[in-house]
Write a protein that holds these residues in place. Structure first.
Motif, mmCIF file in Angstrom:
data_model
loop_
_atom_site.group_PDB
_atom_site.id
_atom_site.type_symbol
_atom_site.label_atom_id
_atom_site.label_comp_id
_atom_site.label_asym_id
_atom_site.label_seq_id
_atom_site.Cartn_x
_atom_site.Cartn_y
_atom_site.Cartn_z
ATOM 1 N N VAL A 126 1.109 -1.195 0.013
ATOM 2 C CA VAL A 126 0.071 0.373 0.648
ATOM 3 C C VAL A 126 0.653 1.434 0.108
ATOM 4 N N CYS A 127 0.229 2.358 -0.402
ATOM 5 C CA CYS A 127 1.259 3.257 -0.610
ATOM 6 C C CYS A 127 1.988 3.712 1.071
ATOM 7 N N PRO A 128 2.977 3.548 0.902
ATOM 8 C CA PRO A 128 4.428 4.320 2.388
ATOM 9 C C PRO A 128 3.888 5.640 2.969
ATOM 10 N N PHE A 129 3.184 6.714 1.565
ATOM 11 C CA PHE A 129 2.458 7.604 2.681
ATOM 12 C C PHE A 129 1.149 8.091 2.810
ATOM 13 N N CYS A 130 0.009 7.767 2.208
ATOM 14 C CA CYS A 130 -1.180 7.482 3.083
ATOM 15 C C CYS A 130 -1.537 6.307 2.923
ATOM 16 N N LYS A 131 -1.029 5.201 3.223
ATOM 17 C CA LYS A 131 -1.423 4.426 3.345
ATOM 18 C C LYS A 131 -2.713 3.085 2.109
ATOM 19 N N ILE A 164 1.755 4.561 -8.332
ATOM 20 C CA ILE A 164 1.575 5.162 -8.634
ATOM 21 C C ILE A 164 0.120 5.220 -6.716
ATOM 22 N N CYS A 165 0.194 5.270 -5.983
ATOM 23 C CA CYS A 165 -0.844 5.664 -5.629
ATOM 24 C C CYS A 165 -2.381 6.396 -5.754
ATOM 25 N N SER A 166 -3.638 5.592 -5.544
ATOM 26 C CA SER A 166 -5.343 5.748 -6.402
ATOM 27 C C SER A 166 -5.499 7.200 -4.805
ATOM 28 N N PHE A 167 -4.761 7.662 -3.972
ATOM 29 C CA PHE A 167 -4.999 9.181 -3.538
ATOM 30 C C PHE A 167 -4.380 10.316 -3.560
ATOM 31 N N CYS A 168 -2.835 9.662 -3.073
ATOM 32 C CA CYS A 168 -2.316 10.854 -3.083
ATOM 33 C C CYS A 168 -0.761 10.839 -4.547
ATOM 34 N N LEU A 169 -1.438 10.168 -5.389
ATOM 35 C CA LEU A 169 -0.600 9.910 -6.543
ATOM 36 C C LEU A 169 0.888 9.587 -6.568
#
Ligand SMILES: [Zn+2]
Ligand SMILES: [Zn+2]
Length: 314
Positions: A198-203, A223-228
């Protein structure tokens, strides 16, 4: 010769389908599309405002070329124009600064000030969205600020994994995305840790993959589905279940958009699409992923489930 043949030189498994008009979960019209897909033999190989503008330009350009995704891309361009404007307004805001300065930047609760511009987003959707979202925009417009804050906070605090309604997910994800991008950028977050599913920034879950040129081949990132946010991810690993057997990780591509591929997993029956920038240097991954909606229809008809729907719930 299909792209599968070009890449693998053998072992082509083709599928050809002509599909009628379809509607997405949010009611977007997906035009008739003729697609040819080939199994690509597994290979044992290894922000700022300009970003928004590049996506807007790419969406408008592709909308004129790909009739099957024209409505989707024009609506995305309208959403991205709003997001670009919102990003300009909030990137230096006190709340974004406070969130970005915390030890975990995405855990600060939304404050009432964040809700302020949601009312300006509703007419954007009302003008250019599909009917289902137009109705939802009208209904949201009749609700008060506390209700808007609740809707956005539910998405923000649930890490997006609580399966909200499709329309609530759309409004919260689209509206809050500039905040998420702004927080990640302002906190200067980088990731050099172990493989992150999962995104290491926003999870949140990854929304797509990208192959960037590296030496003779391509380096895969998600590429994160939220914070890109983008982070490196090993090329022959399923981002849903961790499967590493290349024979269980088939890759498919279509004639129409040869630089977008379906990366499927026969262990967990999930898939993610990856935009191959070694084949198309002009590609904008987030946009090209949406433009290739025909691949989603095909993959889902074969029993694969998308790891994470995109911003437009496709
Ligand atoms: Zn993220
Ligand atoms: Zn899997």
């Amino acid at each position: 010769m299909g792209v599968g043949q070009l890449l693998s030189g053998s072992g082509v498994v083709g599928a050809r389908s002509s599909r009628p008009l379809r509607r997405s979960r949010c009611g977007l019209i997906i035009g008739p599309c003729l697609i040819e897909l080939y199994l690509i033999a597994p290979r044992r190989i290894a922000v700022g405002n300009n970003e928004w503008q590049r996506r807007i330009d790419r969406a408008e350009e592709m909308a004129s070329r790909y009739a099957s995704a024209a409505e989707i891309l024009r609506f995305y361009a309208a959403v991205a124009r709003f997001q670009a404007e919102l990003y300009r307004e909030i990137e230096g805001s006190a709340w974004v600064g406070k969130a970005a300065s915390g030890s975990n930047p995405f855990t600060l609760s939304l404050d009432r000030g964040v809700v302020g511009s949601l009312r300006q987003f509703l007419p954007v959707v009302g003008r250019s969205g599909p009917l289902k979202l137009q109705d939802a925009a009208r209904e949201l417009g009749a609700r008060d600020e506390q209700s808007h804050l609740n809707l956005l906070s539910t998405f923000w605090e649930d890490d997006g994994n609580a399966a909200p309604s499709e329309t609530n997910d759309f409004f919260a994800r689209a509206y809050l995305q500039p905040y998420a991008v702004g927080i990640r950028a302002r906190a200067k977050m980088r990731w050099n840790g172990p493989t992150a599913f999962v995104c290491p920034f926003c999870k949140r879950k990854p929304g797509l993959g990208v192959l960037r040129p590296l030496g003779e081949g391509g380096q895969r990132s998600l590429i994160c589905s939220f914070c890109l946010g983008e982070w490196e991810f090993r090329r022959i690993v399923c981002p849903a279940c961790g499967e590493e057997d290349p024979l269980k990780l088939p890759v498919y591509a279509a004639e129409e958009l040869q630089h977008v591929r379906v990366e499927a997993c026969d262990s967990c029956k999930s898939y993610i699409k990856t935009v191959d920038l070694t084949k198309s240097a002009l590609g904008e991954p987030v946009v090209d992923e949406m433009a290739s909606v025909a691949l989603d229809l095909w993959a889902q008809s074969r029993g694969y489930a998308k790891l994470q729907v995109n911003l437009l719930q496709l």
